[in-house]
Design a protein around this motif. Structure first.
Motif, PDB file in Angstrom:
ATOM      1  N   THR A  33       0.843  -1.207   0.000  1.00 29.37           N
ATOM      2  CA  THR A  33       0.000   0.000   0.000  1.00 29.37           C
ATOM      3  C   THR A  33       0.876   1.255   0.000  1.00 29.37           C
ATOM      4  O   THR A  33       0.624   2.198  -0.762  1.00 29.37           O
ATOM      5  CB  THR A  33      -0.926  -0.011   1.237  1.00 29.37           C
ATOM      6  OG1 THR A  33      -1.734  -1.181   1.200  1.00 29.37           O
ATOM      7  CG2 THR A  33      -1.809   1.220   1.281  1.00 29.37           C
ATOM      8  N   PHE A  34       1.911   1.266   0.834  1.00 30.91           N
ATOM      9  CA  PHE A  34       2.810   2.416   0.933  1.00 30.91           C
ATOM     10  C   PHE A  34       3.578   2.605  -0.372  1.00 30.91           C
ATOM     11  O   PHE A  34       3.642   3.718  -0.908  1.00 30.91           O
ATOM     12  CB  PHE A  34       3.795   2.208   2.095  1.00 30.91           C
ATOM     13  CG  PHE A  34       4.736   3.362   2.295  1.00 30.91           C
ATOM     14  CD1 PHE A  34       4.390   4.420   3.119  1.00 30.91           C
ATOM     15  CD2 PHE A  34       5.975   3.390   1.678  1.00 30.91           C
ATOM     16  CE1 PHE A  34       5.257   5.495   3.315  1.00 30.91           C
ATOM     17  CE2 PHE A  34       6.852   4.447   1.857  1.00 30.91           C
ATOM     18  CZ  PHE A  34       6.493   5.505   2.683  1.00 30.91           C
ATOM     19  N   ILE A  35       4.157   1.546  -0.890  1.00 32.81           N
ATOM     20  CA  ILE A  35       4.941   1.625  -2.131  1.00 32.81           C
ATOM     21  C   ILE A  35       4.063   2.136  -3.278  1.00 32.81           C
ATOM     22  O   ILE A  35       4.513   2.931  -4.104  1.00 32.81           O
ATOM     23  CB  ILE A  35       5.556   0.252  -2.491  1.00 32.81           C
ATOM     24  CG1 ILE A  35       6.611  -0.158  -1.445  1.00 32.81           C
ATOM     25  CG2 ILE A  35       6.150   0.247  -3.887  1.00 32.81           C
ATOM     26  CD1 ILE A  35       7.819   0.756  -1.362  1.00 32.81           C
ATOM     27  N   ASP A  36       2.812   1.708  -3.320  1.00 29.04           N
ATOM     28  CA  ASP A  36       1.893   2.134  -4.373  1.00 29.04           C
ATOM     29  C   ASP A  36       1.336   3.546  -4.134  1.00 29.04           C
ATOM     30  O   ASP A  36       0.614   4.077  -4.975  1.00 29.04           O
ATOM     31  CB  ASP A  36       0.720   1.152  -4.488  1.00 29.04           C
ATOM     32  CG  ASP A  36       1.148  -0.213  -4.999  1.00 29.04           C
ATOM     33  OD1 ASP A  36       2.253  -0.320  -5.581  1.00 29.04           O
ATOM     34  OD2 ASP A  36       0.395  -1.184  -4.801  1.00 29.04           O
ATOM     35  N   GLY A  37       1.661   4.150  -2.989  1.00 26.75           N
ATOM     36  CA  GLY A  37       1.177   5.499  -2.687  1.00 26.75           C
ATOM     37  C   GLY A  37      -0.303   5.550  -2.356  1.00 26.75           C
ATOM     38  O   GLY A  37      -0.938   6.588  -2.473  1.00 26.75           O
ATOM     39  N   LYS A  38      -0.862   4.414  -1.923  1.00 26.36           N
ATOM     40  CA  LYS A  38      -2.291   4.351  -1.646  1.00 26.36           C
ATOM     41  C   LYS A  38      -2.603   4.539  -0.164  1.00 26.36           C
ATOM     42  O   LYS A  38      -3.514   3.919   0.367  1.00 26.36           O
ATOM     43  CB  LYS A  38      -2.848   3.022  -2.157  1.00 26.36           C
ATOM     44  CG  LYS A  38      -2.764   2.913  -3.670  1.00 26.36           C
ATOM     45  CD  LYS A  38      -3.319   1.606  -4.178  1.00 26.36           C
ATOM     46  CE  LYS A  38      -3.209   1.558  -5.696  1.00 26.36           C
ATOM     47  NZ  LYS A  38      -3.555   0.237  -6.214  1.00 26.36           N
ATOM     48  N   VAL A  39      -1.830   5.394   0.481  1.00 28.73           N
ATOM     49  CA  VAL A  39      -2.092   5.755   1.870  1.00 28.73           C
ATOM     50  C   VAL A  39      -2.810   7.102   1.888  1.00 28.73           C
ATOM     51  O   VAL A  39      -2.805   7.820   0.885  1.00 28.73           O
ATOM     52  CB  VAL A  39      -0.774   5.811   2.683  1.00 28.73           C
ATOM     53  CG1 VAL A  39      -0.211   4.420   2.901  1.00 28.73           C
ATOM     54  CG2 VAL A  39       0.257   6.686   2.011  1.00 28.73           C
ATOM     55  N   GLY A  40      -3.418   7.432   3.020  1.00 27.99           N
ATOM     56  CA  GLY A  40      -4.236   8.639   3.120  1.00 27.99           C
ATOM     57  C   GLY A  40      -3.517   9.918   2.753  1.00 27.99           C
ATOM     58  O   GLY A  40      -4.139  10.880   2.316  1.00 27.99           O
ATOM     59  N   TRP A  41      -2.222   9.957   2.880  1.00 29.83           N
ATOM     60  CA  TRP A  41      -1.456  11.182   2.603  1.00 29.83           C
ATOM     61  C   TRP A  41      -0.744  11.111   1.269  1.00 29.83           C
ATOM     62  O   TRP A  41       0.072  11.965   0.956  1.00 29.83           O
ATOM     63  CB  TRP A  41      -0.454  11.450   3.733  1.00 29.83           C
ATOM     64  CG  TRP A  41       0.108  10.180   4.279  1.00 29.83           C
ATOM     65  CD1 TRP A  41       1.183   9.475   3.807  1.00 29.83           C
ATOM     66  CD2 TRP A  41      -0.411   9.422   5.356  1.00 29.83           C
ATOM     67  NE1 TRP A  41       1.356   8.331   4.527  1.00 29.83           N
ATOM     68  CE2 TRP A  41       0.384   8.267   5.495  1.00 29.83           C
ATOM     69  CE3 TRP A  41      -1.483   9.597   6.230  1.00 29.83           C
ATOM     70  CZ2 TRP A  41       0.155   7.301   6.466  1.00 29.83           C
ATOM     71  CZ3 TRP A  41      -1.696   8.617   7.193  1.00 29.83           C
ATOM     72  CH2 TRP A  41      -0.887   7.502   7.304  1.00 29.83           C
ATOM     73  N   GLY A  42      -1.009  10.073   0.488  1.00 27.33           N
ATOM     74  CA  GLY A  42      -0.453   9.966  -0.858  1.00 27.33           C
ATOM     75  C   GLY A  42       0.948   9.383  -0.889  1.00 27.33           C
ATOM     76  O   GLY A  42       1.482   8.929   0.112  1.00 27.33           O
ATOM     77  N   SER A  43       1.536   9.412  -2.039  1.00 21.59           N
ATOM     78  CA  SER A  43       2.845   8.813  -2.260  1.00 21.59           C
ATOM     79  C   SER A  43       3.955   9.593  -1.561  1.00 21.59           C
ATOM     80  O   SER A  43       4.142  10.791  -1.808  1.00 21.59           O
ATOM     81  CB  SER A  43       3.136   8.765  -3.768  1.00 21.59           C
ATOM     82  OG  SER A  43       4.500   8.469  -4.008  1.00 21.59           O
ATOM     83  N   TRP A  44       4.701   8.913  -0.716  1.00 21.40           N
ATOM     84  CA  TRP A  44       5.871   9.521  -0.072  1.00 21.40           C
ATOM     85  C   TRP A  44       6.858   9.961  -1.148  1.00 21.40           C
ATOM     86  O   TRP A  44       7.424  11.046  -1.075  1.00 21.40           O
ATOM     87  CB  TRP A  44       6.525   8.520   0.880  1.00 21.40           C
ATOM     88  CG  TRP A  44       7.802   9.015   1.495  1.00 21.40           C
ATOM     89  CD1 TRP A  44       7.910   9.684   2.685  1.00 21.40           C
ATOM     90  CD2 TRP A  44       9.119   8.919   0.966  1.00 21.40           C
ATOM     91  NE1 TRP A  44       9.229  10.009   2.919  1.00 21.40           N
ATOM     92  CE2 TRP A  44       9.997   9.534   1.869  1.00 21.40           C
ATOM     93  CE3 TRP A  44       9.657   8.359  -0.192  1.00 21.40           C
ATOM     94  CZ2 TRP A  44      11.369   9.619   1.660  1.00 21.40           C
ATOM     95  CZ3 TRP A  44      11.030   8.441  -0.410  1.00 21.40           C
ATOM     96  CH2 TRP A  44      11.857   9.065   0.516  1.00 21.40           C
TER      97      TRP A  44
END
Length: 143
Positions: A33-44
């Motif tokens: 989820t994090f690698i794909d940028g699908k977290v609430g704050w977007g792609s790191w």
């Protein structure tokens, strides 16, 4: 900016204890989820890259978490200079002391201990966990 792996670990534990956000699932699920940028704050990655690009065309001071941990006094001086301010040694030392992770972890204004458990359940994970980064500590990841 902070090392992506360390951000991912922090965000994972934050999302585990944050009762307002969806459950992050297993570490493996959250990793994707994090690698794909699908977290609430977007792609790191997009976030950091975007600010990195703006630093040359806008008045943006780009600092690294690892540098702040390594030499907080120097980095605080950079911020002051960026803002056109000069700090004497006494003030600078006080800022370093009051903004240390250890001091902030004890402070209810920064450790979020006054936030109700129904919002931030710190029995799952404390809001301020370690203040360390894996590249320097050589510690095994928490997962």
């Amino acid at each position: 900016a902070r090392n992506a792996k360390d951000c991912m670990v922090s965000y994972y534990h934050f999302q585990r204890m944050n009762q307002v956000l969806p459950d992050p699932g297993t570490w493996e699920e959250y990793f994707e989820t994090f690698i794909d940028g699908k977290v609430g704050w977007g792609s790191w990655f997009d976030h950091v890259k975007g600010w990195w690009q703006k630093k040359d065309t806008h008045q943006v001071l780009f600092l690294f978490y690892e540098d702040i941990k390594k030499d907080p006094k120097h980095e605080i001086q950079k911020v002051a200079q960026f803002m056109g301010k000069s700090l004497d040694e006494t003030v600078l030392d006080k800022i370093v002391q009051e903004t240390s992770f250890e001091k902030m972890k004890e402070n209810p204004m920064t450790n979020r201990s006054t936030v109700p458990k129904s919002i931030l359940d710190q029995s799952i994970s404390p809001f301020m966990r370690k203040g360390l980064w894996g590249l320097v500590t050589n510690a095994e990841p928490a997962w």
